[in-house]
Every structure is written in structure tokens, then in C-alpha cells.
Design a protein around this motif. Structure first.
Motif, mmCIF file in Angstrom:
data_model
loop_
_atom_site.group_PDB
_atom_site.id
_atom_site.type_symbol
_atom_site.label_atom_id
_atom_site.label_comp_id
_atom_site.label_asym_id
_atom_site.label_seq_id
_atom_site.Cartn_x
_atom_site.Cartn_y
_atom_site.Cartn_z
ATOM 1 N N ASN A 20 -22.649 -31.927 -50.179
ATOM 2 C CA ASN A 20 -23.403 -31.579 -51.379
ATOM 3 C C ASN A 20 -23.540 -30.066 -51.526
ATOM 4 O O ASN A 20 -23.476 -29.539 -52.640
ATOM 5 N N THR A 41 -30.428 -34.633 -56.872
ATOM 6 C CA THR A 41 -30.009 -35.969 -57.290
ATOM 7 C C THR A 41 -28.636 -36.303 -56.721
ATOM 8 O O THR A 41 -28.424 -37.406 -56.206
ATOM 9 N N SER A 42 -27.724 -35.341 -56.774
ATOM 10 C CA SER A 42 -26.394 -35.612 -56.217
ATOM 11 C C SER A 42 -26.466 -35.780 -54.704
ATOM 12 O O SER A 42 -25.704 -36.572 -54.137
ATOM 13 N N TRP A 45 -27.341 -39.418 -54.064
ATOM 14 C CA TRP A 45 -26.188 -40.285 -54.319
ATOM 15 C C TRP A 45 -25.121 -40.134 -53.238
ATOM 16 O O TRP A 45 -24.578 -41.132 -52.751
ATOM 17 N N SER A 48 -26.234 -41.807 -50.028
ATOM 18 C CA SER A 48 -26.126 -43.265 -50.140
ATOM 19 C C SER A 48 -24.690 -43.731 -49.981
ATOM 20 O O SER A 48 -24.410 -44.684 -49.240
ATOM 21 N N LEU A 49 -23.767 -43.059 -50.653
ATOM 22 C CA LEU A 49 -22.360 -43.459 -50.572
ATOM 23 C C LEU A 49 -21.790 -43.248 -49.169
ATOM 24 O O LEU A 49 -21.070 -44.115 -48.652
ATOM 25 N N THR A 85 -31.269 -50.966 -48.262
ATOM 26 C CA THR A 85 -31.502 -50.700 -49.682
ATOM 27 C C THR A 85 -32.868 -51.209 -50.107
ATOM 28 O O THR A 85 -33.599 -50.516 -50.814
#
Length: 91
Positions: A20, A41-42, A45, A48-49, A85
């Protein structure tokens, strides 16, 4: 959370943080104004990925065959992901 979960989470977080950082620097390193929430925010994400990918990779390496069934590893990895999750959606 056991030690294996903690190592997995720390590894995913470290990879996501540096990835990131490189993306944010490339995207926002030259701009005059920016939305400071966008890199955060990125980061969420990307983390998570990376965590999803690592869960499947580690599961396939640790338990490629369980009880003679070569499909158990991805089923268990999916259960782990669903557990994580659902846990992350609760304060």
C-alpha cells in the motif's frame, strides 16, 4: 487467536502495509491535494485480499490431504475465512 493466526495476520499486515505504501506513493506522491482516507481504505482492502490469498496458500501447504480427501484444505480455508470475516464485522 492462536500463534499460527497471529503470525498469519502479522505477515499479511506487513505485506499489505508495504504494498500500500508503494501504491500510495505512486498515486499521491506528486499531487497538491488528496483525500487522506483513500490510502487507508486501500490498505484495508489490500490487507483483506493478501490475508485471503495467504490463508489458501498456507492451508494447501499444511494440509494438502486430510483424511484421504485432497479437497479438504480449501474447504477448511474457506471456513477459516468465514470465521475471520464474521469476527471482523463485530466491534
Amino acid at each position: 487467536m492462536d500463534l499460527c493466526d497471529a503470525r498469519h495476520d502479522a505477515g499479511a499486515s506487513a505485506v499489505a502495509y508495504f504494498l500500500n505504501g508503494a501504491i500510495a506513493k505512486a498515486r499521491y506522491g506528486h499531487v497538491q491535494e488528496m483525500n487522506f482516507e483513500a490510502p487507508l481504505t486501500s490498505l484495508v482492502w489490500i490487507t483483506s485480499l493478501v490475508s485471503i490469498v495467504l490463508t489458501y496458500i498456507i492451508s494447501s501447504l499444511i494440509i494438502p490431504q486430510l483424511g484421504g480427501d485432497p479437497t479438504q484444505w480449501w474447504k477448511l480455508a474457506s471456513i477459516i475465512l468465514l470465521r475471520n470475516t464474521s469476527g471482523s464485522n463485530h466491534p
